[in-house]
Structures are given as structure tokens and as C-alpha cells.
Design a protein around this motif. Sequence first.
Motif, PDB file in Angstrom:
ATOM      1  N   GLY A 183      20.888   7.940  43.633  1.00 16.91           N
ATOM      2  CA  GLY A 183      20.267   7.301  42.476  1.00 16.91           C
ATOM      3  C   GLY A 183      19.097   6.423  42.862  1.00 16.91           C
TER       4      GLY A 183
ATOM      5  N   THR B  28      24.984  10.539  42.417  1.00 19.15           N
ATOM      6  CA  THR B  28      25.412   9.445  41.561  1.00 19.15           C
ATOM      7  C   THR B  28      24.234   8.835  40.827  1.00 19.15           C
ATOM      8  OG1 THR B  28      25.258   7.910  43.433  1.00 19.15           O
ATOM      9  CG2 THR B  28      27.400   8.884  42.983  1.00 19.15           C
ATOM     10  N   ALA B  29      24.524   8.241  39.654  1.00 16.07           N
ATOM     11  CA  ALA B  29      23.517   7.562  38.830  1.00 16.07           C
ATOM     12  C   ALA B  29      22.316   8.480  38.584  1.00 16.07           C
ATOM     13  CB  ALA B  29      23.115   6.248  39.488  1.00 16.07           C
TER      14      ALA B  29
ATOM     15  N   THR C 160      28.357   8.456  37.302  1.00 18.48           N
ATOM     16  CA  THR C 160      27.362   7.544  36.704  1.00 18.48           C
ATOM     17  C   THR C 160      28.010   6.159  36.735  1.00 18.48           C
ATOM     18  OG1 THR C 160      28.213   8.249  34.531  1.00 18.48           O
ATOM     19  CG2 THR C 160      26.146   9.240  35.297  1.00 18.48           C
TER      20      THR C 160
ATOM     21  N   GLY D 110      26.982   3.032  37.118  1.00 13.94           N
ATOM     22  CA  GLY D 110      26.258   1.789  36.872  1.00 13.94           C
ATOM     23  C   GLY D 110      27.082   0.713  36.204  1.00 13.94           C
TER      24      GLY D 110
ATOM     25  N   CYS E 113      24.302   3.205  33.088  1.00 11.66           N
ATOM     26  CA  CYS E 113      23.448   4.364  33.410  1.00 11.66           C
ATOM     27  C   CYS E 113      22.835   4.941  32.132  1.00 11.66           C
ATOM     28  CB  CYS E 113      24.243   5.425  34.154  1.00 11.66           C
ATOM     29  SG  CYS E 113      24.591   5.000  35.876  1.00 11.66           S
TER      30      CYS E 113
ATOM     31  N   GLY F 225      32.825   5.136  35.137  1.00  5.68           N
ATOM     32  CA  GLY F 225      32.056   5.062  36.375  1.00  5.68           C
ATOM     33  C   GLY F 225      32.767   5.653  37.574  1.00  5.68           C
TER      34      GLY F 225
END
Length: 265
Positions: free
Chosen positions: A66, A116-117, A139, A141, A148, A171
Motif C-alpha cells: 500500500g 494490502t491497502a 484493507t 487501514g 481504506c 481489516g
Amino acid sequence: MSDDENILLSEDQGAVRVLTLNRPKARNCLSMDLMTAVRGALADAAESDSVRAVVLTGAGPAFSSGHDLKELTAHRNDPDKGRAFYEDTMRTCAEMMLAIVRLPKPVIAAVNGIATAAGCQLVATCDLAVAATDARFATPGVNIGLFCSTPMVALSRNVSRKAAMEMLLLGEMVGAEDAMRLGLLNRVVAADRVVNEAVAFGRTIASKPGRTLKIGKEAFYRQAEMPLDEAYRYTASVMVENMLDAEAEEGIGAFLDKREPNWPR
């Protein structure tokens, strides 16, 4: 080699261009420089007559983790507390994602590790995705106080709303098989086959008529955002123009004549 050198690698395998995010020590996080490099590489691929498909993968154990949080955090000391840089970062990221969607050639993610993210967003944005059996997606965040929100744009257009909200609110990591079941992936293969499988995908697509692929990809993303009746009107007009194209004339003629098509260049 430092992470700042050759942050994006490019290699042509026949008609397929393989782009490799090359910041392995930083888990291929998306710095401003890397996002800019990807956009430039996509523009080059769009202009190349020899490139018919693009594969996007990562060096090392990660596809992409990310955004570069260290880069973002460093700008908290700016006079505006980083606002201008954060706005520039999110705009650049959106432009990179849109460049993938708008590229008149298919883009295939070869997911070699975690995504990820914004890295998960990158996978969701690609037209197709192949992942290693041990690849994982998230995701996350929400776990660090940064929801996210931009990754959710691509994610929610790939998986069901309930699945997207589960990933966004919890998450948690999702394994490759579950990600395929949710609709984020097309295929899951052994880790040592990921790039080769994606390239094979690209070569199969590259054998199809180029203008037809361009017409179809653009129409797919445009109609997906339209109400049903508008989508049918739009795609009907696309079909008419496609029917009048030399590729359709040759392809249909070859089918009726029971011969291989000789695609016009």
C-alpha cells in the motif's frame, strides 16, 4: 541496489510487458516516485504497437503493502501539516488506477505475496488477477486509524458489498482461495507459477484482435457505471460501430468460411 534505484522493472515477453514493482525492502509500498513510474510505464505500453497486454507484479515477498506510510508521515512537519502532499499522493494514486482502467490493453496482476491497502486496490483495479496460493489480501487501514476509503472504490466494484464491508471494517487478512471465491481473483496457482500463468493469460489475450479488445475493455468499464437501460443503449451503439470495423468483417467472414482469421493491422 537500493530501493530508490530501478524502482520499476520492465521486461517484454513476446507481446506481454511485465512490470515489476521493485522496492522489496519496503514491501513495494507505493511511494510517489513508484506511482509516477507506473503511470509512465503504462503510457509507454499504450503507445507500443508490439505490446498487447501488461502483467503487473512485485519483487520479493510482497506484491504491494500500500501507500508509503514513512513518506506520508515525514510530511507531517510541513507548514500545512502535510495536507498538500497528502492531496497530491491521493490524486497521483487515483490517476495511476485510472490509467490501468483506461489503458486500451488488458492489465493482469500477478500477485506474488501480500497485497494490502492500496496494494489490494491495485489488484482489484487490474482487469484480471492471478495469485500465489500463499498470497494474502487486506484493507487494514481501520486498524491504524486510516480507513481504506480509496481502496474501497476498486474493492467494492469487484466483490459483493457485504464482502467489501467485512474486509474494510475488520481489516483482517483474506487468503487467496477466499479472495478468489469473493471475486477478487481469477486464478490461484503455485507461487513459482504466478508470473508465468499471468503471462500465459496475456499471450492468449494478445492473440485476439487488438481494436476489438480496446473497444470491449472501454465499453465494459463505462457500462458498469450506467443504469440498465442506458447501458443497453450505449453497448448497442458500441456493437454497431464494432460491426462496421474491419476486424469484425474479417473475423465473421473467417468464421463463416471456416478458416483462420487474418487480422488486419
